[in-house]
Design a protein around this motif. Structure first.
Motif, PDB file in Angstrom:
ATOM      1  N   GLY A   1       0.785  -1.232   0.000  1.00  0.00           N
ATOM      2  CA  GLY A   1       0.000   0.000   0.000  1.00  0.00           C
ATOM      3  C   GLY A   1       0.814   1.277   0.000  1.00  0.00           C
ATOM      4  N   ARG A   2       2.099   1.198  -0.423  1.00  0.00           N
ATOM      5  CA  ARG A   2       2.955   2.386  -0.365  1.00  0.00           C
ATOM      6  C   ARG A   2       3.063   3.116  -1.699  1.00  0.00           C
ATOM      7  NH1 ARG A   2       7.145  -0.607   0.110  1.00  0.00           N
ATOM      8  NH2 ARG A   2       8.570   1.113  -0.194  1.00  0.00           N
ATOM      9  N   GLY A   3       2.061   2.932  -2.532  1.00  0.00           N
ATOM     10  CA  GLY A   3       2.136   3.505  -3.869  1.00  0.00           C
ATOM     11  C   GLY A   3       2.329   5.004  -3.917  1.00  0.00           C
ATOM     12  N   TRP A   4       1.715   5.713  -2.975  1.00  0.00           N
ATOM     13  CA  TRP A   4       1.822   7.181  -3.035  1.00  0.00           C
ATOM     14  C   TRP A   4       3.237   7.651  -2.735  1.00  0.00           C
ATOM     15  CZ3 TRP A   4      -1.444   9.464  -5.889  1.00  0.00           C
ATOM     16  CH2 TRP A   4      -2.741   8.947  -5.999  1.00  0.00           C
ATOM     17  N   THR A  23     -10.257 -16.632 -10.511  1.00  0.00           N
ATOM     18  CA  THR A  23      -9.777 -15.267 -10.727  1.00  0.00           C
ATOM     19  C   THR A  23      -9.156 -14.672  -9.466  1.00  0.00           C
ATOM     20  OG1 THR A  23     -11.472 -14.919 -12.408  1.00  0.00           O
ATOM     21  CG2 THR A  23     -10.470 -12.948 -11.459  1.00  0.00           C
ATOM     22  N   ARG A  24      -9.912 -14.705  -8.384  1.00  0.00           N
ATOM     23  CA  ARG A  24      -9.441 -14.097  -7.146  1.00  0.00           C
ATOM     24  C   ARG A  24      -8.150 -14.758  -6.676  1.00  0.00           C
ATOM     25  NH1 ARG A  24     -10.820 -11.187  -2.817  1.00  0.00           N
ATOM     26  NH2 ARG A  24     -12.466 -10.363  -4.108  1.00  0.00           N
ATOM     27  N   GLU A  25      -8.173 -16.071  -6.625  1.00  0.00           N
ATOM     28  CA  GLU A  25      -7.026 -16.835  -6.124  1.00  0.00           C
ATOM     29  C   GLU A  25      -5.756 -16.558  -6.945  1.00  0.00           C
ATOM     30  OE1 GLU A  25      -7.426 -20.997  -7.001  1.00  0.00           O
ATOM     31  OE2 GLU A  25      -5.245 -21.176  -6.868  1.00  0.00           O
ATOM     32  N   LEU A  26      -5.864 -16.623  -8.271  1.00  0.00           N
ATOM     33  CA  LEU A  26      -4.650 -16.481  -9.093  1.00  0.00           C
ATOM     34  C   LEU A  26      -4.071 -15.070  -9.000  1.00  0.00           C
ATOM     35  CD1 LEU A  26      -5.638 -18.641 -12.200  1.00  0.00           C
ATOM     36  CD2 LEU A  26      -4.104 -19.240 -10.310  1.00  0.00           C
ATOM     37  N   ASN A  27      -4.942 -14.084  -8.841  1.00  0.00           N
ATOM     38  CA  ASN A  27      -4.443 -12.712  -8.677  1.00  0.00           C
ATOM     39  C   ASN A  27      -3.781 -12.517  -7.317  1.00  0.00           C
ATOM     40  OD1 ASN A  27      -5.107 -10.795 -11.038  1.00  0.00           O
ATOM     41  ND2 ASN A  27      -6.952 -12.028 -10.857  1.00  0.00           N
ATOM     42  N   GLU A  28      -4.438 -13.012  -6.276  1.00  0.00           N
ATOM     43  CA  GLU A  28      -3.871 -12.861  -4.929  1.00  0.00           C
ATOM     44  C   GLU A  28      -2.533 -13.572  -4.829  1.00  0.00           C
ATOM     45  OE1 GLU A  28      -7.847 -12.559  -2.121  1.00  0.00           O
ATOM     46  OE2 GLU A  28      -6.105 -13.723  -1.457  1.00  0.00           O
ATOM     47  N   LYS A  29      -2.482 -14.790  -5.364  1.00  0.00           N
ATOM     48  CA  LYS A  29      -1.221 -15.540  -5.335  1.00  0.00           C
ATOM     49  C   LYS A  29      -0.133 -14.809  -6.106  1.00  0.00           C
ATOM     50  CE  LYS A  29      -2.666 -20.146  -4.134  1.00  0.00           C
ATOM     51  NZ  LYS A  29      -3.336 -21.380  -4.590  1.00  0.00           N
ATOM     52  N   GLY A  30      -0.548 -14.215  -7.220  1.00  0.00           N
ATOM     53  CA  GLY A  30       0.424 -13.466  -8.017  1.00  0.00           C
ATOM     54  C   GLY A  30       1.052 -12.338  -7.200  1.00  0.00           C
ATOM     55  N   VAL A  31       0.245 -11.621  -6.468  1.00  0.00           N
ATOM     56  CA  VAL A  31       0.781 -10.520  -5.653  1.00  0.00           C
ATOM     57  C   VAL A  31       1.737 -11.078  -4.598  1.00  0.00           C
ATOM     58  CG1 VAL A  31       0.257  -8.578  -4.145  1.00  0.00           C
ATOM     59  CG2 VAL A  31      -1.362  -9.227  -5.939  1.00  0.00           C
ATOM     60  N   ARG A  32       1.325 -12.151  -3.959  1.00  0.00           N
ATOM     61  CA  ARG A  32       2.144 -12.708  -2.882  1.00  0.00           C
ATOM     62  C   ARG A  32       3.551 -13.052  -3.368  1.00  0.00           C
ATOM     63  NH1 ARG A  32      -1.514 -16.920  -0.632  1.00  0.00           N
ATOM     64  NH2 ARG A  32      -3.156 -15.349  -0.787  1.00  0.00           N
ATOM     65  N   VAL A  35       5.458  -3.094  -5.456  1.00  0.00           N
ATOM     66  CA  VAL A  35       4.819  -4.081  -6.326  1.00  0.00           C
ATOM     67  C   VAL A  35       3.592  -3.449  -6.992  1.00  0.00           C
ATOM     68  CG1 VAL A  35       3.566  -6.282  -6.404  1.00  0.00           C
ATOM     69  CG2 VAL A  35       5.599  -6.040  -4.941  1.00  0.00           C
ATOM     70  N   ALA A  36       3.577  -3.508  -8.316  1.00  0.00           N
ATOM     71  CA  ALA A  36       2.431  -2.981  -9.073  1.00  0.00           C
ATOM     72  C   ALA A  36       1.586  -4.150  -9.551  1.00  0.00           C
ATOM     73  CB  ALA A  36       2.918  -2.163 -10.265  1.00  0.00           C
ATOM     74  N   GLY A  37       0.291  -4.045  -9.384  1.00  0.00           N
ATOM     75  CA  GLY A  37      -0.622  -5.093  -9.848  1.00  0.00           C
ATOM     76  C   GLY A  37      -0.919  -4.906 -11.327  1.00  0.00           C
ATOM     77  N   SER A  38      -0.478  -5.867 -12.135  1.00  0.00           N
ATOM     78  CA  SER A  38      -0.664  -5.751 -13.582  1.00  0.00           C
ATOM     79  C   SER A  38      -2.093  -6.074 -13.998  1.00  0.00           C
ATOM     80  CB  SER A  38       0.295  -6.709 -14.302  1.00  0.00           C
ATOM     81  OG  SER A  38      -0.086  -6.849 -15.651  1.00  0.00           O
ATOM     82  N   ILE A  39      -2.654  -5.195 -14.801  1.00  0.00           N
ATOM     83  CA  ILE A  39      -3.991  -5.401 -15.371  1.00  0.00           C
ATOM     84  C   ILE A  39      -3.897  -5.166 -16.868  1.00  0.00           C
ATOM     85  CG2 ILE A  39      -6.367  -4.534 -15.449  1.00  0.00           C
ATOM     86  CD1 ILE A  39      -6.172  -3.821 -12.534  1.00  0.00           C
ATOM     87  N   GLY A  40      -4.071  -6.215 -17.645  1.00  0.00           N
ATOM     88  CA  GLY A  40      -3.980  -6.100 -19.108  1.00  0.00           C
ATOM     89  C   GLY A  40      -5.361  -6.103 -19.746  1.00  0.00           C
ATOM     90  N   PRO A  41      -5.385  -5.938 -21.074  1.00  0.00           N
ATOM     91  CA  PRO A  41      -6.679  -5.884 -21.765  1.00  0.00           C
ATOM     92  C   PRO A  41      -7.393  -7.232 -21.765  1.00  0.00           C
ATOM     93  CG  PRO A  41      -4.857  -5.803 -23.333  1.00  0.00           C
ATOM     94  CD  PRO A  41      -4.248  -5.773 -21.979  1.00  0.00           C
ATOM     95  N   THR A  42      -8.693  -7.195 -21.932  1.00  0.00           N
ATOM     96  CA  THR A  42      -9.490  -8.425 -21.967  1.00  0.00           C
ATOM     97  C   THR A  42      -9.475  -9.077 -23.347  1.00  0.00           C
ATOM     98  OG1 THR A  42     -11.452  -7.213 -22.640  1.00  0.00           O
ATOM     99  CG2 THR A  42     -11.135  -7.526 -20.262  1.00  0.00           C
ATOM    100  N   SER A  43      -8.977  -8.329 -24.357  1.00  0.00           N
ATOM    101  CA  SER A  43      -9.010  -8.776 -25.764  1.00  0.00           C
ATOM    102  C   SER A  43     -10.434  -8.883 -26.311  1.00  0.00           C
ATOM    103  CB  SER A  43      -8.275 -10.100 -25.989  1.00  0.00           C
ATOM    104  OG  SER A  43      -6.917  -9.950 -25.687  1.00  0.00           O
ATOM    105  N   HIS A  44     -11.348  -8.210 -25.647  1.00  0.00           N
ATOM    106  CA  HIS A  44     -12.689  -8.085 -26.215  1.00  0.00           C
ATOM    107  C   HIS A  44     -12.909  -6.616 -26.539  1.00  0.00           C
ATOM    108  CE1 HIS A  44     -14.535 -12.081 -25.444  1.00  0.00           C
ATOM    109  NE2 HIS A  44     -13.477 -12.169 -24.664  1.00  0.00           N
ATOM    110  N   GLY A  59      -2.245  -7.245  -1.742  1.00  0.00           N
ATOM    111  CA  GLY A  59      -1.283  -6.319  -1.148  1.00  0.00           C
ATOM    112  C   GLY A  59      -0.401  -5.561  -2.124  1.00  0.00           C
ATOM    113  N   VAL A  60      -0.954  -5.095  -3.243  1.00  0.00           N
ATOM    114  CA  VAL A  60      -0.126  -4.292  -4.159  1.00  0.00           C
ATOM    115  C   VAL A  60       0.037  -2.868  -3.612  1.00  0.00           C
ATOM    116  CG1 VAL A  60      -0.740  -5.595  -6.239  1.00  0.00           C
ATOM    117  CG2 VAL A  60      -2.137  -3.625  -5.548  1.00  0.00           C
ATOM    118  N   ASP A  61       1.039  -2.170  -4.162  1.00  0.00           N
ATOM    119  CA  ASP A  61       1.253  -0.768  -3.792  1.00  0.00           C
ATOM    120  C   ASP A  61       0.545   0.175  -4.760  1.00  0.00           C
ATOM    121  OD1 ASP A  61       3.193  -1.100  -1.585  1.00  0.00           O
ATOM    122  OD2 ASP A  61       4.405  -2.027  -3.158  1.00  0.00           O
ATOM    123  N   LEU A  62       0.425  -0.296  -5.985  1.00  0.00           N
ATOM    124  CA  LEU A  62      -0.226   0.514  -7.014  1.00  0.00           C
ATOM    125  C   LEU A  62      -0.649  -0.411  -8.140  1.00  0.00           C
ATOM    126  CD1 LEU A  62       2.442   2.441  -9.124  1.00  0.00           C
ATOM    127  CD2 LEU A  62       3.038   0.562  -7.616  1.00  0.00           C
TER     128      LEU A  62
END
Ligand code: B1M
Lengths: 301, 222
Positions: free
Chosen positions: A3-6, A85-94, A106-115, A143-146
Motif C-alpha cells: 500500500g505504499r504507492g503514493w 480469478t481471485r485466487e490467481l491474482n492474490e497468489k500473483g501478488v504474494r 509491487v504494481a498489480g498488472s492489469i492487461g486488456p481483456t481482448s474483447h 497487497g499491491v502498492d499501485l
C-alpha cells in the motif's frame, strides 16, 4: 509493507525510477507452452514466477509488476479458470511481495481483456468494468502498492480499468497504452487512431496518476511518444517499450534489440520526459540491469 | 431494372460508411429485382470492403470503422448466404474449416475471408480464434473438410501455423486437405517454409486461391 504507492509517486517527482522487463519472454524460456495460461503458474510454478521477480529486483528494478496481465475473468475463462480469478491474482501478488526488498514496490498488472466494447464488439462497458473491478479487488487484497493498467488498445477499456481500480482502493494507477507506428505518416497512433497527447489527456481526465506507453515498438518510438505527451502534461510519465520488433525464424520468436542496443536510447528517453522507464516484450533482467545503470547515473546528478 | 442499372456504387459507399440499414435495404431491393445474389456480393459488397481495407492500410480508417463496415457487410451477406447455398446446383465448391492460429485473438480479417468464401460458394466452418492444432484436426475429421484456412496476425503466433500443419500430418490428413494461410505478417515465403499449399494476401485473393486449391483437393466424402 503493502500500500505504499503514493510514496512511489512522490519519489518519482524527485528522481527517475526503474520498472521491470518482460514476463512472457521469461516464462516461455522456463517452459511455458503455447496455449497454456501464464497466470496459472502463480499457483503451479511459484518458484519460477518468484524467481523472475527476484531477478528483476536484483537487476535494479525499483518496482516490479505481478504476473497477472491476463488475470481478468474474461481472459481466464478462455482456459476455464474464470472461477479462480481471485485466487490467481492474490497468489500473483504474494509471489512478488515475497521477494520485494525494503524500499521496493509491487504494481498489480492489469492487461486488456481482448474483447471489444459495443457497438463495435461483443462486451458492454459495464462488463469490462466488472471484470476489472474483480481483478483490482483481488490485487488490492493481495497487497499491491499501485496498479499498472497496461498495453491497452483502446481508451474505453483503459478508462474502465482506471475507474475499477479507483472504485476499490485509493492506490495510485499507472496507465499505459499500446501505440503502433504508422510508417506512411511517420507517427504513432493507438489502434483506435488517437495520438499520444490525446491519450495522455483522456487517461488523466479518467483519473490515472501516471500515464505513458508500453509494448508497441522499440525505445526509438517511445522517445517520440513521451516527448509528445510531455508537451501537454506535467504529470509523471512512464515508458516500457519492447526490445524492438519480434523476429520469427524457424518457428522461434526472438526480438531485435539486445541489452546493449536497447539501452542506447534510454538517455534520450529520459531527456524526452520519462520519469519511469522499463522494458516489455523481448527484454530480460540483463536489459533492465543496463537500463538501471543509465537511470542511476542520472540520479547522481 | 437490369444488373447494369443497379446502383452498386451506392451500395459500396454505404458499406464504406458503415451504414448497415442502407446495405440491408439495397440488398433486399436487388433481390426483389431478380439480381443474382453472387452479383450483389461481388459487385456491391466486396468492392466496398476493398476500399475499407485500403483506407485501413492508409491509416484513414481505424479498427472501429473497419468493424462498422464489416457489420454493414453482414447485413447484406446474411440475406444472401442462404440463397447462394440453395441455388448451388453443383453443390459446394469445397468444405473449408478456418480459424485463427493458437494464441492469436485477431479475427476480423479471418472472418472477412470466411464470409467471402461462403459468398463464393464454399461450405465454411468457422472455428473462431485462438484455435489449437488439435481443434483444427478434430474439425477436419468431423466435417470432412477439403481446405484448412489458418490466419495469424502476429509474428509471435505464426509458429502455431506450422504446428497446425504438423498436427494435420500426424493425424494422417495431410494428403486429403489443402492448407491455406494468411494474415498481415504472413508471406508466400513463410507459407512455403512451413509447407502450406497456398497463401493469400487479402480476402479477394483468398477466394481465388481457395478455388484453385479446391480443384486440386481430393473430393470431399459425403
Ligand atoms: C486462411 O487464409 C487466409 C487468407 C487471407 C487472410 C487470412 C487467412 N487472414 C487474413 N487474411 C487477409 O485477408 C484479410 C482481409 O483482406 C486481411 O486480414 P487482416 O487481419 O490483415 O486485416 C483486417 C481486415 C484488419 N486488421 C485487423 O483487424 C488487425 C488490426 C490491428 C489494429 C489489431 C486489432 C484490431 C486488435 N488487436 Co492487435 N491488432 C493489430 C493490428 C494492427 C494493424 N494496424 O494492422 C496487431 C496485429 N496487434 C498486435 C498486438 C501486439 C496485439 N493485439 C492484441 C489485441 C487486439 C485487439 C483484441 C484489441 C484487436 C483484435 C480484435 C479482433 N476481434 O480481431 C493483443 C494480442 C491479443 C492476442 N493474443 O492475439 C496484442 C498483443 C496487444 C496487447 N498487448 O494486448 C500487433 C502484432 C505485432 C506482432 N507481434 O506481429 C499489431 C500488428 C499491432 C502493431 N502495429 O503492433 C488479410 O491479412
Amino acid at each position: 509493507m503493502p500500500g505504499r504507492g503514493w510514496e512511489l509517486i512522490r519519489r518519482v517527482q524527485a528522481e527517475p525510477l526503474v520498472f521491470d522487463g518482460g514476463y512472457g519472454t521469461m516464462l516461455f524460456a522456463a517452459g511455458l507452452v503455447d496455449g497454456a495460461c501464464p497466470e496459472l503458474w502463480n499457483d503451479t510454478r511459484p518458484d519460477i514466477v518468484r524467481g523472475i521477480h527476484r531477478a528483476y529486483f536484483e537487476a535494479g528494478s525499483d518496482f516490479v509488476e505481478t504476473n497477472t496481465f491476463g488475470g481478468t475473468r474474461l481472459k481466464l475463462d478462455a482456459y476455464k479458470l474464470g472461477d479462480r480469478t481471485r485466487e490467481l491474482n492474490e497468489k500473483g501478488v504474494r509471489l512478488a511481495r515475497e521477494v520485494c526488498p525494503p524500499g521496493g514496490y509491487v504494481a498489480g498488472s492489469i492487461g486488456p481483456t481482448s474483447h471489444i466494447v459495443e457497438p463495435y464488439g461483443d462486451v458492454t462497458e459495464a462488463e469490462l468494468f466488472e471484470n476489472f473491478r474483480e481483478q483490482a479487488e483481488a490485487l488490492a487484497e493481495g497487497g499491491v502498492d499501485l496498479f499498472a493498467v497496461e498495453t491497452m488498445m483502446y481508451p474505453e477499456e483503459a478508462l474502465a480499468a482506471i475507474r475499477a481500480c479507483k472504485a476499490v482502493t485509493d492506490l495510485p494507477v499507472m496507465t499505459t497504452m499500446f501505440f503502433q507506428y504508422e510508417e506512411l505518416h511517420d507517427r504513432d497512433r493507438t489502434m483506435w487512431g488517437e495520438s499520444p497527447p490525446e491519450v495522455a489527456q483522456k487517461l488523466l481526465a479518467g483519473g490515472a496518476d501516471v500515464v505513458g506507453m508500453n509494448c508497441g515498438r522499440g525505445p526509438d518510438r517511445a522517445i517520440v511518444i513521451i516527448r509528445e505527451m510531455r508537451a501537454v502534461t506535467p504529470v509523471a510519465l512512464i515508458a516500457y517499450p519492447n526490445a524492438g520488433l519480434p523476429i520469427t525464424r524457424g518457428g522461434r520468436v526472438t526480438y531485435e534489440l539486445g541489452p546493449e542496443e536497447m539501452v542506447r536510447d534510454y538517455p534520450g528517453l529520459l531527456d524526452a520526459g520519462a520519469n519511469i522507464v522499463g522494458a516489455c516484450c523481448g527484454s530480460t533482467p540483463e536489459h533492465i540491469r543496463r537500463i538501471a545503470e543509465v537511470v542511476r547515473a542520472r540520479r547522481g546528478r | 431494372m437490369s444488373d447494369n442499372d443497379f446502383p452498386y456504387p451506392l451500395m459500396a459507399r454505404a458499406l464504406i460508411l458503415g451504414d448497415r440499414e442502407t446495405v440491408g435495404r439495397m440488398t433486399r431491393e436487388g433481390l426483389d429485382q431478380g439480381l443474382d445474389p453472387k452479383a450483389i456480393i461481388f459487385k456491391g459488397l466486396i468492392p466496398g470492403m476493398d476500399v475499407v481495407g485500403e483506407k485501413f492500410r492508409r491509416n484513414e480508417y481505424y479498427v472501429p470503422q473497419v468493424l462498422l463496415s464489416a457489420r454493414a457487410m453482414y447485413a447484406g451477406l446474411d440475406l444472401l448466404k442462404p440463397l447462394i447455398t440453395a441455388s448451388a446446383t453443383s453443390g459446394y465448391l469445397g468444405t473449408v474449416v478456418i480459424g485463427t492460429a493458437q494464441g492469436d485473438l485477431h479475427d476480423i480479417g479471418k472472418n472477412l475471408v470466411a464470409m467471402m468464401l461462403e459468398g463464393a460458394g464454399f461450405k465454411v466452418f468457422n472455428l473462431g480464434r485462438d484455435v489449437a492444432p488439435e481443434t483444427f484436426v478434430q474439425a477436419v475429421r468431423e466435417h470432412h473438410a477439403t481446405i484448412v484456412g489458418i490466419s495469424a496476425l502476429m509474428t509471435t503466433t505464426m509458429p502455431a501455423m506450422k504446428r497446425t500443419i504438423d498436427a494435420l500430418a500426424a493425424a494422417g490428413f495431410r494428403d486429403r486437405v489443402r492448407v491455406m494461410v494468411g494474415g498481415a505478417p504472413v508471406t508466400q515465403a513463410f507459407a512455403d517454409e512451413i509447407g502450406a499449399d497456398g497463401y493469400a494476401k487479402d480476402s479477394t485473393l483468398a477466394v481465388v486461391k481457395a478455388k484453385e486449391l479446391a480443384g486440386a483437393a481430393a473430393p470431399a466424402r459425403p
